[in-house]
Design an enzyme around this catalytic site. Sequence first.
Site, PDB file in Angstrom:
ATOM      1  N   SER A  52       0.929  -1.177  -0.130  1.00 30.29           N
ATOM      2  CA  SER A  52      -0.159  -0.085   0.153  1.00 30.29           C
ATOM      3  C   SER A  52       0.933   1.286  -0.181  1.00 30.29           C
ATOM      4  O   SER A  52       2.011   1.091   0.544  1.00 30.29           O
ATOM      5  CB  SER A  52      -0.939  -0.069   1.232  1.00 30.29           C
ATOM      6  OG  SER A  52      -1.540  -1.136   1.338  1.00 30.29           O
TER       7      SER A  52
HETATM    8  N1  SAM Z   1      -0.799  -5.192   3.951  1.00 28.93           N
HETATM    9  C1  SAM Z   1      -0.019  -5.281   3.043  1.00 28.93           C
HETATM   10  C2  SAM Z   1       1.267  -4.843   2.826  1.00 28.93           C
HETATM   11  O1  SAM Z   1       1.793  -4.229   3.874  1.00 28.93           O
HETATM   12  O2  SAM Z   1       2.247  -4.999   2.046  1.00 28.93           O
HETATM   13  C3  SAM Z   1      -0.822  -4.891   1.569  1.00 28.93           C
HETATM   14  C4  SAM Z   1      -2.133  -5.632   1.364  1.00 28.93           C
HETATM   15  S1  SAM Z   1      -2.515  -5.931  -0.330  1.00 28.93           S
HETATM   16  C5  SAM Z   1      -3.137  -4.197  -0.715  1.00 28.93           C
HETATM   17  C6  SAM Z   1      -4.049  -6.730  -0.063  1.00 28.93           C
HETATM   18  C7  SAM Z   1      -3.593  -8.222   0.597  1.00 28.93           C
HETATM   19  O3  SAM Z   1      -4.735  -8.833   0.837  1.00 28.93           O
HETATM   20  C8  SAM Z   1      -2.927  -9.247  -0.583  1.00 28.93           C
HETATM   21  O4  SAM Z   1      -1.744  -9.496  -0.285  1.00 28.93           O
HETATM   22  C9  SAM Z   1      -4.104 -10.108  -0.866  1.00 28.93           C
HETATM   23  O5  SAM Z   1      -3.733 -11.461  -1.204  1.00 28.93           O
HETATM   24  C10 SAM Z   1      -4.634 -10.070   0.522  1.00 28.93           C
HETATM   25  N2  SAM Z   1      -6.167 -10.706   0.660  1.00 28.93           N
HETATM   26  C11 SAM Z   1      -7.147 -10.545  -0.237  1.00 28.93           C
HETATM   27  N3  SAM Z   1      -8.264 -11.028   0.210  1.00 28.93           N
HETATM   28  C12 SAM Z   1      -7.762 -11.640   1.370  1.00 28.93           C
HETATM   29  C13 SAM Z   1      -8.360 -12.775   2.242  1.00 28.93           C
HETATM   30  N4  SAM Z   1      -9.755 -13.192   2.318  1.00 28.93           N
HETATM   31  N5  SAM Z   1      -7.670 -13.292   3.197  1.00 28.93           N
HETATM   32  C14 SAM Z   1      -6.222 -12.797   3.601  1.00 28.93           C
HETATM   33  N6  SAM Z   1      -5.501 -12.269   2.668  1.00 28.93           N
HETATM   34  C15 SAM Z   1      -6.535 -11.493   1.651  1.00 28.93           C
END
Ligand code: SAM
Length: 205
Positions: A52
């Site tokens: 992000s």
């Molecule tokens: N917090 C992260 C960082 O600091 O890099 C950025 C997160 S990225 C914007 C969103 C993440 O949420 C992705 O890695 C995606 O695979 C994960 N995601 C999406 N749906 C999810 C779920 N149901 N459970 C866990 N992770 C999920």
Amino acid sequence: MTEQQLRARGIRDQAVLDAFLKIRRHEFVESALAAQAYSDRALPIGHGQTISQPYMVGIMTQTLEPRPSDRVLEIGTGSGYQAAILSELVHTVFTVERLAPLAKRAQEVYARLEITNVLQHVGDGSLGWKTYAPYDGIIVTAAAPRVPPSLVDQLADGGRLVVPTGSRGGQILSIITREGDRFHERTDVPCVFVPLVGEEGWKGD
Ligand code: SAM
């Protein structure tokens, strides 16, 4: 980054700013992107996902009001950056990622940086992580169509839940606070996140 992108835009919690100074964002992106690590935007981390924008990490972290004794759940480990920032501010971070290769890479970064208070799980975080509930704070770093009920259920009394909600194309940051059996909801800044894919999120990428 800390002065121009965070403090100048209202991130004033000194403990949060100190965490950004300690945890270096370039450690969480591929070396080819290291030169852009401190730019004012999200960056690709593979598998169609992103680390992000620093300001978004800052505003969500500050909104969570982290305290040193807190146990915090993060949904969406991604690169591991948000969890690493939180690891500087709270007692324990529990983080859930649905994509195993991303979780593995984040685990390697924690080991390299000697971060020992982050516990990881691979699975559908839209359902939370019941084993260690309740949590003082829950932060969702992916976009949900609505506030996932399972996450509300896993909030401790006095706990805060920060989650982007809205359409796939654009969301608003929703903040739910729990006081006994009462839940208060307010909204904050607009944002754009990749979808939360799961039972209480979006069905399919
Ligand atoms: N917090 C992260 C960082 O600091 O890099 C950025 C997160 S990225 C914007 C969103 C993440 O949420 C992705 O890695 C995606 O695979 C994960 N995601 C999406 N749906 C999810 C779920 N149901 N459970 C866990 N992770 C999920």
